[in-house]
Structure formats: C-alpha cells, structure tokens
Design an enzyme around this catalytic site. Sequence first.
Site, PDB file in Angstrom:
ATOM      1  N   LYS A   1      -1.204   8.690 -14.330  1.00  0.00           N
ATOM      2  CA  LYS A   1      -0.958   8.064 -15.720  1.00  0.00           C
ATOM      3  C   LYS A   1      -1.994   8.954 -16.912  1.00  0.00           C
ATOM      4  CE  LYS A   1       1.726   5.376 -13.714  1.00  0.00           C
ATOM      5  NZ  LYS A   1       1.437   4.033 -13.290  1.00  0.00           N
TER       6      LYS A   1
ATOM      7  N   THR B   1       7.283  -5.248 -19.026  1.00  0.00           N
ATOM      8  CA  THR B   1       6.739  -4.135 -19.732  1.00  0.00           C
ATOM      9  C   THR B   1       7.521  -3.845 -21.094  1.00  0.00           C
ATOM     10  OG1 THR B   1       6.653  -1.373 -19.811  1.00  0.00           O
ATOM     11  CG2 THR B   1       8.194  -2.245 -18.403  1.00  0.00           C
ATOM     12  N   ASP B   2       6.918  -3.315 -22.091  1.00  0.00           N
ATOM     13  CA  ASP B   2       7.429  -3.241 -23.265  1.00  0.00           C
ATOM     14  C   ASP B   2       8.366  -1.865 -23.221  1.00  0.00           C
ATOM     15  OD1 ASP B   2       5.822  -0.991 -23.212  1.00  0.00           O
ATOM     16  OD2 ASP B   2       4.758  -1.184 -25.027  1.00  0.00           O
TER      17      ASP B   2
ATOM     18  N   PRO C   1      12.293  14.203 -20.203  1.00  0.00           N
ATOM     19  CA  PRO C   1      13.934  13.675 -20.495  1.00  0.00           C
ATOM     20  C   PRO C   1      13.630  12.345 -20.953  1.00  0.00           C
ATOM     21  CG  PRO C   1      13.756  14.678 -18.295  1.00  0.00           C
ATOM     22  CD  PRO C   1      12.299  14.407 -18.615  1.00  0.00           C
TER      23      PRO C   1
ATOM     24  N   LEU D   1       0.880  -1.273  -0.065  1.00  0.00           N
ATOM     25  CA  LEU D   1       0.119   0.037   0.025  1.00  0.00           C
ATOM     26  C   LEU D   1       0.844   1.438  -0.056  1.00  0.00           C
ATOM     27  CD1 LEU D   1      -2.934  -1.086   2.500  1.00  0.00           C
ATOM     28  CD2 LEU D   1      -2.864  -1.164   0.064  1.00  0.00           C
ATOM     29  N   THR D   2       1.611   1.524  -1.152  1.00  0.00           N
ATOM     30  CA  THR D   2       2.339   2.854  -1.197  1.00  0.00           C
ATOM     31  C   THR D   2       1.437   3.725  -1.541  1.00  0.00           C
ATOM     32  OG1 THR D   2       2.708   2.373  -3.595  1.00  0.00           O
ATOM     33  CG2 THR D   2       4.214   1.356  -1.949  1.00  0.00           C
TER      34      THR D   2
END
Length: 336
Positions: free
Chosen positions: A189, A125-126, A274, A35-36
Amino acid sequence: MNVLVTGGSGFIGANLVRLLLVERPGWRVVNLDALTYAGNAENLAELDGHARYRFVRGDICNGELVADVLETERIDAVLHLAAESHVDRSILSPPVFIETNVRGTQVLLEAARELGVRRFVHVSTDEVYGSLGPSGLFTEETPLDPSSPYSASKASSDLLALAYARTFELPVVVTRCSNNYGPYQFPEKLIPLAIANALRDLPLPVYGDGLHVRDWIHVEDHCRGLLAALEKGESGQVYNLGASSERHNLDVVKQVLRLVGKPESLIQHVADRPGHDRRYAIDSTKARTVLGWAPRHRFEEALAATVRWYVERRPWWERIISGEYLAYYEKQYGAG
Ligand code: NAD
Ligand code: DAU
C-alpha cells in the site's frame, strides 16, 4: 461478551484485536484468519497464551468451520474484516476477490443468522462510492459506483449485509472508512511502500500525475470507530468513517521522503492504475453525531510516528518483502 474478528492477522485486524483487549477487559476475542499473503501471525505474536484471546486459522468461505467457531466460542458479535484488500491485485486477478469478499461474506452472514449472533459489523470502504470530482464529499446516501474489481466486490458484500438486515433481521451495521495508515500495514500500500523504498534508496512509484486525492485516517481512529459502531450503531445503518485529511498522493510521498531524509529525485512517475479513482473525501457527520465518535490523530504527527515505526521495525517488513511479495512486485512494477 465473546467477539469474533475475521481477518485479525491483517493490518487493521491486528490493530483492532489489540484495541479490543485493552479497551474492553471483560471481552474475549477470537481471531479467524486464513493467513493469506497479507495475513501475518507475527502481527499478534505477543498475544500467544493471552487468557482472553484465541487464534483460529481458517477460511471464511468454509461454512462448517465458521458455524463451528460461532457455536463453540459462543460468539455474541462479529467484526468482519477478512478480505482481499488491494486494488492493484484485483486488477491483476479478480476471482479471489469475488470468492473471499462476496461469497465469504455471505457464508459468514448465513452462519451468523443461523446461530443468532447479536451484532454483525461489516467493515467496508469509501471506495464503493467510486470517484469524486474536485469538490463534494461522500455521504451515506452517495450512490454506489465502484471502479475496480476490489471495490465492486466490497459494494456487493455491503448489499448482501444490508439485505440480511432487512430480510432476516440480522443486526448488521456497515461501516465505510477512508484510507488507513499506521503500524502493521502490508508494504504493497502507498505509505508503507514509499517508506520501505525510501529507506532502501529505491524509486517511489507514483501512478500517473500523482494528483489523485485520498482522505487519510490513522488505523487506531478507524478501530475506535468500529468499536463505536459495534456498541452504538443501529441495525441496517451505514456509517462513514474518515478524518478529513485529504492529500494529493504526490504530497504524501514527498512528506515521507522529508521524514526519512531522502531526496525527491527518488519519485518515479509510472503508468496510471486502470480505472484510477481521482478523489475520495468522507463526510463522517453521521458517525460523529450518532456514534459519538471522533478521530484523535492529526495526519502530520501520526505520519511521522508511522514512519518511525517502520524505521524501528525494519526486520518486520524486510521479512515480508522477501517472500511472495517479491514476485508480485516484479509483475506490478517490472523487474527494475
Ligand atoms: P489486509 O489485507 O491487511 O488484511 C486482510 C486479512 O484478511 C489478512 O490477515 C488475511 O489473511 C485475511 N483473509 C483474507 N482472505 C481470507 C479468508 N478467505 N478467510 C479468512 N481470512 C482471510 O487488509 P486491511 O487493510 O487490514 O483491511 C481489512 C478490512 O478493512 C477489509 O475488509 C478492507 O476492505 C477494509 N478497509 C480497509 C481500508 C484500508 O485503508 N486498509 C479502508 C477501509 C476499509
Ligand atoms: O479508501 C479505502 C481503501 O484504501 C481501502 O478500501 C483499500 O483496502 C486500501 O488498499 C486503500 O485503497 P487505495 O487504492 O486508495 O490504496 P493504495 O495504498 O493502493 O493507493 C493509494 C493511492 O496511491 C492511490 O491513489 C493509488 C496510489 N499509488 C499506490 C501505489 C501502491 C501510487 O501512486 N503508487 C503505488 O505504488
């Protein structure tokens, strides 16, 4: 079958825990999550008291705790999702990405090896492949070339997972998926951020020219791919998961604005990220042929359904954005 999902209180994990309980009525699911800031107990609140579900709050870097959970819950298989997942945060502060994504993964692999876990799905992940030019697709043979501290930490953990398969014969499968969208995604996101800002008439920040390309997949399709990898994947193999839905960021943001009925004047071009990867696109032929998996959702309809979910669940994301996230937002985008 007893399955451990790490990171089950996050975006993909919460969708996965639900899918497993529905699709595999004989399975018991244990969710280990620290639970961050990104984990939210509310995401699975309706499972409180469910006979085949248990939540353990804990850190995957804690070897004693992890071994204890594997042993006492008699875990047969691990679906490892727990991670620091946001590229921009990894640029602001890399250390926790190394701690959780690299060391945490190694701690889990080691405990799984010692306790004889029969299947370990490492969810990657890609982004580990870096950036594509205007044409071509990532295959499982594309060399690793990560750009950000996040993707470098994921590439490192992929290599550790594959090393445990080769050296210790731990039955590891690695999946590499493209950009997910759908319910319960943390509003840092792109898609949930755009929806939440548009609904409040706030500017939608688009990095650089906005012509970067991401290959979008609905979270439920990703979760079905993880289940297929668990049941049908071959040890030591990597499977790319994607839905062949390449879109420019600018087009995605414009589509969100159309869906909520807000003007394009809300779009605000801001400084580029960046090391920003220009284009991702996945070739998932291997997963489709070997795992017998295929995505079911089409981007346009599933994005509309996703927008409806955020409109209807406004209290869910409003609670999130009023907490720690506020301080992050000001650091990333300025006080406004
Ligand atoms: P998320 O940030 O929404 O959730 C991560 C979860 O992990 C949270 O619940 C958090 O509390 C938990 N966690 C973090 N550190 C932990 C620790 N030390 N111990 C235990 N739990 C911890 O992430 P997500 O988007 O759901 O991604 C899940 C996984 O899928 C990640 O491994 C990510 O790299 C991978 N992935 C994500 C995407 C995507 O588009 N979101 C695509 C491909 C792969
Ligand atoms: O490709 C899979 C990856 O997708 C996962 O491994 C990561 O965990 C997940 O966060 C996601 O990474 P991205 O960096 O692609 O996702 P994000 O939503 O942060 O950004 C999507 C695109 O939108 C990217 O090109 C950056 C851009 N963007 C993002 C934000 C947050 C903006 O233009 N403005 C923004 O405010």
